[in-house]
Scaffold this active site. Structure first.
Site, PDB file in Angstrom:
ATOM      1  N   LYS A 147       0.998  -1.494   0.106  1.00  9.18           N
ATOM      2  CA  LYS A 147      -0.025  -0.151   0.206  1.00  9.18           C
ATOM      3  C   LYS A 147       0.893   0.911   0.323  1.00  9.18           C
ATOM      4  O   LYS A 147       1.982   1.000   0.843  1.00  9.18           O
ATOM      5  CB  LYS A 147      -1.204  -0.329   1.033  1.00  9.18           C
ATOM      6  N   LYS A 181      -0.921  -9.959  11.427  1.00  3.88           N
ATOM      7  CA  LYS A 181      -0.749  -9.940  13.404  1.00  3.88           C
ATOM      8  C   LYS A 181      -1.691 -10.846  13.631  1.00  3.88           C
ATOM      9  O   LYS A 181      -2.700 -11.036  13.457  1.00  3.88           O
ATOM     10  CB  LYS A 181      -1.347  -8.167  13.597  1.00  3.88           C
ATOM     11  N   ASP A 234      -4.021   6.879   4.545  1.00  2.00           N
ATOM     12  CA  ASP A 234      -2.624   5.704   5.425  1.00  2.00           C
ATOM     13  C   ASP A 234      -3.559   4.863   6.375  1.00  2.00           C
ATOM     14  O   ASP A 234      -2.688   3.668   6.683  1.00  2.00           O
ATOM     15  CB  ASP A 234      -2.069   7.089   5.808  1.00  2.00           C
ATOM     16  N   HIS A 239      -6.270  -0.307   6.616  1.00  2.32           N
ATOM     17  CA  HIS A 239      -5.413  -0.861   8.439  1.00  2.32           C
ATOM     18  C   HIS A 239      -7.120  -0.978   8.783  1.00  2.32           C
ATOM     19  O   HIS A 239      -7.526  -1.947   9.380  1.00  2.32           O
ATOM     20  CB  HIS A 239      -4.564  -0.373   8.816  1.00  2.32           C
TER      21      HIS A 239
END
Ligand code: BG6
Length: 485
Positions: A147, A181, A234, A239
């Site tokens: 990204k 994660k 961002d 996310h």
């Protein structure tokens, strides 16, 4: 020792960049030294910087020592790892400079190939075109896209189309490192392997959900990139949206890549598009001013980018228009230079329908499930319990059931390790499909356009705080508050 994987050549385009040194090479070093990567596999750095292999290997060693966490650098392991390193000098805009790479890859024509594009996205299409012209794309080739994939729907389409001319969708791995994660993957395990939560996971039982990704660091020398993107592009569009998808999606029919991604995309398509009035009321954007972070005075964001209109903080109320989540708000926020590093998902359940406890005037806290992603990794369930003793009336207090996830090994795999291994194993489950990226941009674009026209004023917050008061008001207007400790 782990099961040894198939032979594979990994080419890192932009291999002398920050991400390569900080994340990709440390991840590959661990995969290699823990037996997940066949020792004959090659890790080929493609860079513009003229450099001999010896010099490159020394640089990699230096950077590994700097960036490997938990003190895991080992001379003997590095000696083996060094044998796998190769470097080729490529000017990505010059098709003629691929000769060295071509010779190297064609010396092992049967090998699986992973092309990791860790360059500015403008080069993605150009690199793929050159790979194709040099006949370096085989059926066993994969391409990994870092990204940001664009600044909006239109630019993301241009980038994706540039890659799709040369690679099939099934060969494209769009990375969102949050999905690598362990705690994030655990959301699926928690939801779909425990009967306990299943009947409670809906609008009848949940009051609202909060997703926070707060960072104490600033932009850390990434002005050139960050000032063009800001917190919404961002962090939120990718996310936080991925976290929201995992929390909100229906159970997939299996864990295969398309079943999981089908469910995530349904959530993204159910996001309520904001109207101009919604954007004014339900979104906050802000920039940090000077303040104190980690005990040190730090400058304002605009000191690095005067005149900047880029947000370093964003908070939003998001609604999902489907049966499960009808009327249940999701509050999202993310910012840089916040009071502390803290990423968590809070599922706040509704109050019991009627309280039979006097509880000394104190209220009965609603149950909360807190999934902490970082810095601590844990799952905590907040419940009410009786205070032990002989008092005439029964008094209650909140207690916490804590599920920690200790690892027995010294080294805790990083998200990039998991994701690189998945690419090597050809498992795209934890990567974003084209329709996911597009659905997320479609929703975000409406907000970004309005912000670009200053429909929502840019607020300020002092570095080292919990963000602007407007973010507190955003949730307080609904009679709720952020879960801040
Ligand atoms: C990156 C963003 O994708 O994620 C950075 O570009 C951010 O700005 C980083 O700092 C946060 O990642 P993590 O894993 O440290 O929470």
């Amino acid at each position: 020792m782990a099961e040894v994987e198939s032979l594979c050549d990994i080419v890192i385009f932009g291999g002398h960049g920050d991400l390569a040194f900080r994340k990709l090479l440390p991840a590959l070093y661990h995969l290699s030294s823990n037996g997940y990567l066949d020792q004959k596999s090659r890790i080929i750095t493609a860079t513009r910087v003229e450099m001999s292999l010896e010099k490159h290997s020394n640089l990699v060693k230096e950077k590994l020592k700097e960036f490997l966490k938990d003190d895991t650098f080992d001379e003997t392991k590095f000696k083996h790892f060094k044998e796998q390193l190769e470097v080729v000098i490529i000017d990505f805009s010059d098709d003629n400079s691929y000769q060295g790479l071509s010779e190297l890859l064609k010396s092992e024509p049967q090998r699986e190939r992973v092309n990791y594009l860790s360059t500015a996205p403008d080069f993605f299409g150009t690199i793929c075109k050159s790979l194709s012209q040099w006949d370096l794309i085989t059926a066993q080739s994969r391409v990994v896209l870092e990204k940001p994939i664009g600044r909006d729907l239109e630019s993301s389409r241009v980038i994706n189309e540039g890659v799709l001319k040369y690679f099939e969708e099934s060969q494209i791995y769009r990375i969102d490192h949050y999905l690598g994660k362990d705690t994030v993957q655990n959301i699926m395990a928690l939801r779909f392997s425990n009967r306990f939560f299943m009947p409670l996971w809906d609008a009848n039982n949940i009051d609202h959900i909060q997703i926070t990704v707060a960072e104490s660091v600033g932009v850390e020398g990434r002005w050139g990139y960050y000032d063009d993107y800001g917190a919404m592009r961002d962090m939120i569009q990718n996310h936080l949206m991925q976290l929201l998808c995992l929390v909100a999606m229906e159970a997939p029919c299996s864990l295969d890549a398309d079943s999981v991604r089908d469910e995530k995309v349904k959530v993204l398509r159910s996001l309520r598009m904001m109207t101009p009035a919604d954007i004014e009321q339900k979104t906050v954007r802000a920039q940090y001013t000077e303040g104190v972070s980690g005990g040190e005075a730090v400058p304002a964001y605009v000191d690095g980018a005067p005149e900047s209109r880029t947000e370093t903080f964003a908070a939003l109320r998001v609604d999902i228009d489907n049966w499960r989540w009808n009327g249940i708000p999701f509050y999202l926020r993310s910012g840089k230079r916040m009071r502390k590093r803290n990423s968590e998902i809070v599922i706040q359940f509704k109050a019991v329908p009627h309280s039979i406890f006097a509880n000394k005037g104190r209220c009965i806290s609603e149950n909360k499930l807190i999934i902490s992603l970082q810095p601590k990794e844990s799952i905590q369930l907040q419940l009410m319990n009786k205070i032990p003793g002989l008092s005439e009336q029964m008094h209650l207090q909140p207690v916490e059931l804590e599920l920690n996830m200790p690892m027995n090994t010294k080294h805790k795999p990083d998200a990039y390790e998991r994701l690189l291994l998945d690419v090597i194993r050809s498992n795209p489950t934890l990567f974003m499909r084209l329709d996911e990226v597009e659905a997320a941009w479609k929703w975000a674009d409406v907000i970004l356009e309005a912000w670009g026209e200053d429909v929502v004023p840019m607020k300020k917050y002092s570095a080292g705080t919990d963000g602007p008061t407007a973010a507190i008001q955003l949730i307080a207007r609904d009679g709720r508050s952020w879960h801040d400790e």
